[in-house]
Every structure is written in C-alpha cells, then in structure tokens.
Design an enzyme around this catalytic site. Structure first.
Site, PDB file in Angstrom:
ATOM      1  N   ASP A 144       0.833  -1.273   0.155  1.00  0.00           N
ATOM      2  CA  ASP A 144      -0.011   0.027  -0.018  1.00  0.00           C
ATOM      3  C   ASP A 144       0.790   1.152   0.181  1.00  0.00           C
ATOM      4  O   ASP A 144       0.379   2.304   0.629  1.00  0.00           O
ATOM      5  CB  ASP A 144      -0.890  -0.145   1.224  1.00  0.00           C
ATOM      6  CG  ASP A 144      -2.031  -1.199   1.461  1.00  0.00           C
ATOM      7  OD1 ASP A 144      -2.051  -1.710   0.059  1.00  0.00           O
ATOM      8  OD2 ASP A 144      -2.181  -1.665   2.359  1.00  0.00           O
ATOM      9  N   GLY A 165      -4.614  -4.198  -3.854  1.00  0.00           N
ATOM     10  CA  GLY A 165      -5.547  -3.250  -3.948  1.00  0.00           C
ATOM     11  C   GLY A 165      -4.745  -2.071  -4.560  1.00  0.00           C
ATOM     12  O   GLY A 165      -4.041  -1.415  -3.779  1.00  0.00           O
TER      13      GLY A 165
HETATM   14  P1  GDP Z   1      -0.819   0.340  -3.682  1.00  0.00           P
HETATM   15  O1  GDP Z   1      -1.199  -1.196  -3.123  1.00  0.00           O
HETATM   16  O2  GDP Z   1       0.692   0.454  -3.331  1.00  0.00           O
HETATM   17  O3  GDP Z   1      -1.047   0.688  -5.032  1.00  0.00           O
HETATM   18  O4  GDP Z   1      -1.457   1.402  -2.611  1.00  0.00           O
HETATM   19  P2  GDP Z   1      -3.043   1.592  -2.092  1.00  0.00           P
HETATM   20  O5  GDP Z   1      -3.734   1.956  -3.336  1.00  0.00           O
HETATM   21  O6  GDP Z   1      -3.611   0.230  -1.326  1.00  0.00           O
HETATM   22  O7  GDP Z   1      -2.690   2.749  -0.991  1.00  0.00           O
HETATM   23  C1  GDP Z   1      -2.106   4.034  -1.190  1.00  0.00           C
HETATM   24  C2  GDP Z   1      -3.259   4.843  -0.988  1.00  0.00           C
HETATM   25  O8  GDP Z   1      -2.866   6.241  -0.865  1.00  0.00           O
HETATM   26  C3  GDP Z   1      -4.328   5.163  -1.947  1.00  0.00           C
HETATM   27  O9  GDP Z   1      -5.510   5.430  -1.279  1.00  0.00           O
HETATM   28  C4  GDP Z   1      -3.865   6.390  -2.808  1.00  0.00           C
HETATM   29  O10 GDP Z   1      -5.045   7.109  -3.669  1.00  0.00           O
HETATM   30  C5  GDP Z   1      -3.395   7.268  -1.976  1.00  0.00           C
HETATM   31  N1  GDP Z   1      -1.995   7.998  -2.262  1.00  0.00           N
HETATM   32  C6  GDP Z   1      -1.249   7.703  -2.946  1.00  0.00           C
HETATM   33  N2  GDP Z   1      -0.112   8.640  -3.000  1.00  0.00           N
HETATM   34  C7  GDP Z   1      -0.652   9.539  -2.250  1.00  0.00           C
HETATM   35  C8  GDP Z   1      -0.072  10.748  -1.780  1.00  0.00           C
HETATM   36  O11 GDP Z   1       0.970  11.195  -2.098  1.00  0.00           O
HETATM   37  N3  GDP Z   1      -0.699  11.326  -0.672  1.00  0.00           N
HETATM   38  C9  GDP Z   1      -1.885  11.064  -0.522  1.00  0.00           C
HETATM   39  N4  GDP Z   1      -2.583  11.887   0.490  1.00  0.00           N
HETATM   40  N5  GDP Z   1      -2.411   9.857  -0.827  1.00  0.00           N
HETATM   41  C10 GDP Z   1      -2.039   9.138  -1.729  1.00  0.00           C
HETATM   42  P1  IMO Z   2      -0.785  -4.125  -2.366  1.00  0.00           P
HETATM   43  O1  IMO Z   2      -0.315  -4.679  -3.587  1.00  0.00           O
HETATM   44  C1  IMO Z   2      -0.806  -4.583   2.104  1.00  0.00           C
HETATM   45  C2  IMO Z   2      -1.144  -8.656   3.642  1.00  0.00           C
HETATM   46  C3  IMO Z   2      -2.039  -9.211   4.235  1.00  0.00           C
HETATM   47  C4  IMO Z   2      -1.563 -10.211   5.625  1.00  0.00           C
HETATM   48  C5  IMO Z   2      -0.442 -10.758   4.786  1.00  0.00           C
HETATM   49  C6  IMO Z   2      -1.066 -11.865   4.001  1.00  0.00           C
HETATM   50  O2  IMO Z   2      -2.113  -3.559  -2.546  1.00  0.00           O
HETATM   51  O3  IMO Z   2       0.279  -3.317  -1.554  1.00  0.00           O
HETATM   52  P2  IMO Z   2      -2.558 -12.823   1.810  1.00  0.00           P
HETATM   53  O4  IMO Z   2      -3.653 -12.328   1.547  1.00  0.00           O
HETATM   54  O5  IMO Z   2      -1.617 -12.072   1.080  1.00  0.00           O
HETATM   55  O6  IMO Z   2      -1.989 -14.152   2.128  1.00  0.00           O
HETATM   56  O7  IMO Z   2      -2.148 -11.832   3.228  1.00  0.00           O
HETATM   57  O8  IMO Z   2      -0.126  -9.823   3.519  1.00  0.00           O
HETATM   58  N1  IMO Z   2      -1.049  -8.071   2.392  1.00  0.00           N
HETATM   59  C7  IMO Z   2      -1.117  -7.033   2.036  1.00  0.00           C
HETATM   60  N2  IMO Z   2      -1.226  -5.759   2.600  1.00  0.00           N
HETATM   61  N3  IMO Z   2      -1.071  -4.441   0.906  1.00  0.00           N
HETATM   62  C8  IMO Z   2      -1.236  -5.576  -0.188  1.00  0.00           C
HETATM   63  O9  IMO Z   2      -1.051  -5.449  -1.661  1.00  0.00           O
HETATM   64  C9  IMO Z   2      -1.097  -6.933   0.519  1.00  0.00           C
HETATM   65  N4  IMO Z   2      -1.424  -8.018   0.026  1.00  0.00           N
HETATM   66  C10 IMO Z   2      -1.221  -8.746   1.189  1.00  0.00           C
HETATM   67  O10 IMO Z   2      -2.881  -8.143   5.039  1.00  0.00           O
HETATM   68  O11 IMO Z   2      -0.884  -9.341   6.605  1.00  0.00           O
HETATM   69 MG    MG Z   3      -2.860  -1.714  -1.681  1.00  0.00          MG
END
Ligand code: GDP
Ligand code: IMO
Ligand code: MG
Length: 424
Positions: free
Chosen positions: A13, A40
């Site tokens: 994330d 996600g």
């Molecule tokens: P990913 O899994 O690495 O693609 O990250 P996620 O989408 O799960 O989580 C990142 C969250 O932070 C999302 O809600 C993005 O819209 C938000 N986001 C990304 N970059 C920034 C930023 O520079 N500032 C803020 N406030 N939100 C950000």
């Molecule tokens: P993105 O790509 C954050 C975490 C789960 C759990 C562990 C194992 O959005 O960064 P799993 O379902 O993979 O067997 O869960 O890994 N986890 C993540 N945490 N971002 C993700 O994906 C994750 N994918 C798995 O929360 O701790």
């Molecule tokens: Mg994510």
C-alpha cells in the site's frame, strides 16, 4: 532499453498503483508479475478513484498494453469484474490485454481455506483472497492454471484431483468442499470470456524487450511481505521483491535496467505481524485519519507508524533500488516534529536492518526532525517544498543510500513531483 521494475518497499500500500499509472504514460507494456487479488492498487485521475486488484495499473493509458504474467494467481471472477468496469467506461480493449496461460488459478477451495484458517488463533490476518492456498497448490505441483480453463475435460480432471488433496484440510477446519459440477460450469464460462486474452505472455514480454520497447514491471505487496525476505511467517506467499519480476514475467535479470522502490513518508501495515515503529493510541489514529489509511482490498484500518529506515534500507538492498519514490509526504504536514527510525537495538546491539526473526523485540532508535505547516499538495518541483520537508527527504536518501526519483504530494495523478524519469 531494459525493463523498469516498480516495487513496494514496506508492507504494501505504498502507492504502487499511482506511481505505475504515472510511469505507464511512457511505457509500451505494463506487466503485473506476482500476487493476486490480495493487491489493491489505487489510481486517482481528476478526482475520480479506481482500484485494481488484478488489472495492471497501466490500464488507463490507451497506447499501453497490459500483461498478467505467469507469477500471478488469478481469481477469474475478480478479473472479469475489473474488465467489465473498464469496458463500461470505454477503457478496455481485448487486444491490449494478455493473460499468461501459465498463471495459476485461485479456486473456490482456496478462498474457503484462507477464510477458515484466518479464523484460527494466531492467524496472519490475510486478505482472504485465497492467495496462500493457491500458491501452496503451485509449489505442491497440483495447481490448475489459466490455460486449463480452455478444456472442460482437463479442467474437471485436475479439479477433482485437487479437491481430493484439500478434502482432509477442509474437513479438519469444519468446512464443506465446493461442488464440482457448479465449479466446472462457472470456470468453463470464465474461460470462454477470457479465451481471446489468454496466451504466451512471457514470450510477448521478451519480444517487447527485444524490440527495444519500454516495459514496466508492476510489483504487488512490499518487500517486508516477501516470502523469502519478509517478516516470516507474517508475509504473503509470493516473491514481492524486484527479483520476483524475473521469474514472475519469464525474463532474465540482465533484462532489467532499473528498479524503483516505493515508500510512504511514514509506515503502515495491515494484518498481523511485527511493526517496530507502530504508533499506538491517538497519535496512530490521527495519522490513519490524515492518510485515509484503510485497506483498498479489505477496508481494514491500517496500522500506522513512523518511517522505519532499517526496514527501508533492507528493502533497497534486497531489490537493488536505483531510485526511490516517496509518497504521501502531504500527510505529514502539520506535525510539529517527525520521528525517523534510523536503527534498532536488540539485546544491547545496534542493528541497521531487520533481524531474520525477533523483529517484535527490537527497540527503535529515533532521530527527531522538525516538521512543517505549509500544504505541499500544490508543489510540482522539489524546490517548491518547504525546507524541512526537503531536509526530511535528504535525510532518507542519505540513510538508505538511494536517490529520490519521485515525490508524491497527494493521491491524484497530477499531485506528483517527478525528479527523474525511470526510462531515462
Ligand atoms: P498500492 O497498493 O501500493 O497501490 O497502494 P494503495 O492504493 O493500496 O494505497 C495507497 C493509498 O494512498 C491510496 O488511497 C492512494 O490514492 C493514496 N495515495 C497515493 N499517493 C498519495 C499521496 O502522495 N498522498 C496522499 N494523501 N494519498 C496518496
Ligand atoms: P498491495 O499490492 C498490504 C498482507 C495481508 C496479510 C499478509 C498475507 O495493495 O500493496 P495474503 O492475503 O497475501 O495471504 O495476506 O499480507 N497483504 C497486503 N498488505 N497491501 C497488499 O497489497 C497486501 N497483500 C497482502 O494483510 O498481512
Ligand atoms: Mg494496496
């Protein structure tokens, strides 16, 4: 021109979706190489949010081809839903999307077992997307692959054998195996929908590289969730590090020209496992609110804490970062002081990177830095950032010995400072 790999440098994330979307503007091909719908990845374009679980984050660029590579585990239902969402907006074209025939399938027994296990004491807190059991089947050499969807006879034969293997596990967990006939019907239908997009994805990636095209590899999860280098057993079941791009896409290491690691300006973790810099109570709640830290896949509140440089340094080492993308720096605006964890102490010894075990016993060593009050979301050049924000970034670069190539100052595509383009 080699491939550029984008990887998470923390516990997932970090903003991979956003950064891949930005780099994809210059890419001919974007390849998701590991993980499944546990990911996600959020994209925000002109205020509108889209979350991809399986679709590569280059999908919004109409001149960019997208590949779901052999290293992924695919829940066809999730994928078809994403395709339909894009299609409804006029953003999907079959000829721009390729799914590896070698990618493994997530089947109903996988999600079932994942859910049942996660109710047990000491559970990992998985995303319950069937990821662990699907990869278990892969290494146990009894998994079903995307290509198997194309033959009812083959699919049914393999499914029956696979269900026999899971039967004792499901019984012990008090569950009931999915119905064979129903599963065959559903999956054969998925196969019919996906058939025009299924093919030899590794070959397509290799050809693209050979022709000198710009290939972007999109990692999922993050370094500390990696099956080998992460905080085992609180990890995911795939190779989330840059090396995973080679096996996951079917290319050799010399095909990679650079690696961009992504880190938030602070730290988060969702699910269980050690997190040395976690902020408990009000401070953690305030950071979660400011950063809107709720899971993009499960909606779970993310645990929040200070930036953990030993963990980030380690991530940079295991993936040989060329550059760092630092995201969510805007979230720190308004904090009087920032704590930067530069090392750990464990049993009287100083550590610069996480120990293989015992991360739950380390004491973080903090350096205090002054914060800033100015909003930064409008900044488009590093020089526009407040002095203390620049000092914070410089300190991170020094500590992890890696230059910052991108600073993200808000969720929207536009809210970005590109310091250096990864494709040169
Ligand atoms: P990913 O899994 O690495 O693609 O990250 P996620 O989408 O799960 O989580 C990142 C969250 O932070 C999302 O809600 C993005 O819209 C938000 N986001 C990304 N970059 C920034 C930023 O520079 N500032 C803020 N406030 N939100 C950000
Ligand atoms: P993105 O790509 C954050 C975490 C789960 C759990 C562990 C194992 O959005 O960064 P799993 O379902 O993979 O067997 O869960 O890994 N986890 C993540 N945490 N971002 C993700 O994906 C994750 N994918 C798995 O929360 O701790
Ligand atoms: Mg994510």
């Amino acid at each position: 021109m080699g491939a550029v790999v984008v990887v998470g440098a923390q516990w997932g994330d970090e903003g991979k979706g956003k950064v891949v979307d930005i780099y994809a503007r210059f890419a001919d091909q974007v390849v998701r190489y590991a993980g499944g719908a546990n990911a996600g990845h959020t994209l925000v374009v002109e205020g509108e949010q889209l979350i991809f679980h399986l679709m590569p984050s280059g999908a919004l660029h109409q001149d960019t081809r997208c590949v779901l590579a052999q290293g992924t585990v695919v829940d066809p239902k999730v994928l078809i839903d994403e395709i339909q969402t894009l299609d409804a907006r006029g953003l999907f074209a079959q000829e721009r999307f390729l799914i590896s025939e070698r990618a493994f399938l997530v089947l109903p027994q996988h999600t079932l077992v994942d859910e049942l296990r996660d109710r047990q004491a000491g559970a990992l807190g998985t995303t319950k997307r069937g990821i662990g059991p699907a990869y278990e089947d892969k290494v146990a050499r009894r998994g079903l692959r995307i290509g198997d969807l194309l033959s009812r006879e083959k699919f049914e034969r393999k499914l029956r054998a696979n269900l026999d293997a899971w039967a004792p596990v499901v019984a012990a967990l008090g569950g009931e195996l999915p119905d064979v006939a129903q599963t065959v019907e559903r999956y054969v239908k998925y196969g019919e929908t996906l058939a025009p997009m299924i093919g030899n994805a590794a070959d397509a990636v290799r050809r693209s590289l050979k022709q000198g095209e710009r290939v972007l590899m999109e990692g999922a999860q993050g370094a500390l969730l990696d099956i080998d280098s992460g905080t085992y057993p609180f990890v995911t079941s795939s190779s989330t590090v840059a090396g995973g791009a080679c096996v996951g896409a079917g290319i050799g290491p010399t095909s990679i020209s650079s690696v961009v690691g992504i880190s938030k300006a602070y730290a988060t973790r969702v699910g269980n496992g050690p997190f040395p810099t976690e902020m408990e109570g009000d401070a953690g709640d305030a950071l979660r609110e400011a950063g809107a830290e709720f899971g993009a896949t499960t909606g779970r509140p993310r645990r929040c804490g200070w930036l953990d440089l030993p963990a980030l340094r380690f991530a940079a080492q295991v993936s040989s970062f060329s550059g760092l993308a630092l995201t969510k720096i805007d979230v720190l605006t308004g904090m009087k002081e920032l704590q930067l964890c530069t090392g750990y102490e464990l049993d009287g010894k100083r550590l610069d990177t996480p120990p293989y075990d015992d991360l739950d016993r380390v004491t973080p060593v903090y350096e205090t830095m002054p914060g800033w009050d100015e909003p930064v979301s409008g900044c488009r050049r590093v020089e526009d950032l407040p002095e203390n924000a620049r000092a914070y970034i410089t300190r991170i670069e020094e500590e992890i010995e890696c230059p910052v190539w991108l600073v993200s100052v808000g969720p929207d595509r536009e809210q970005t400072i590109v310091v250096r383009e990864p494709f040169g």
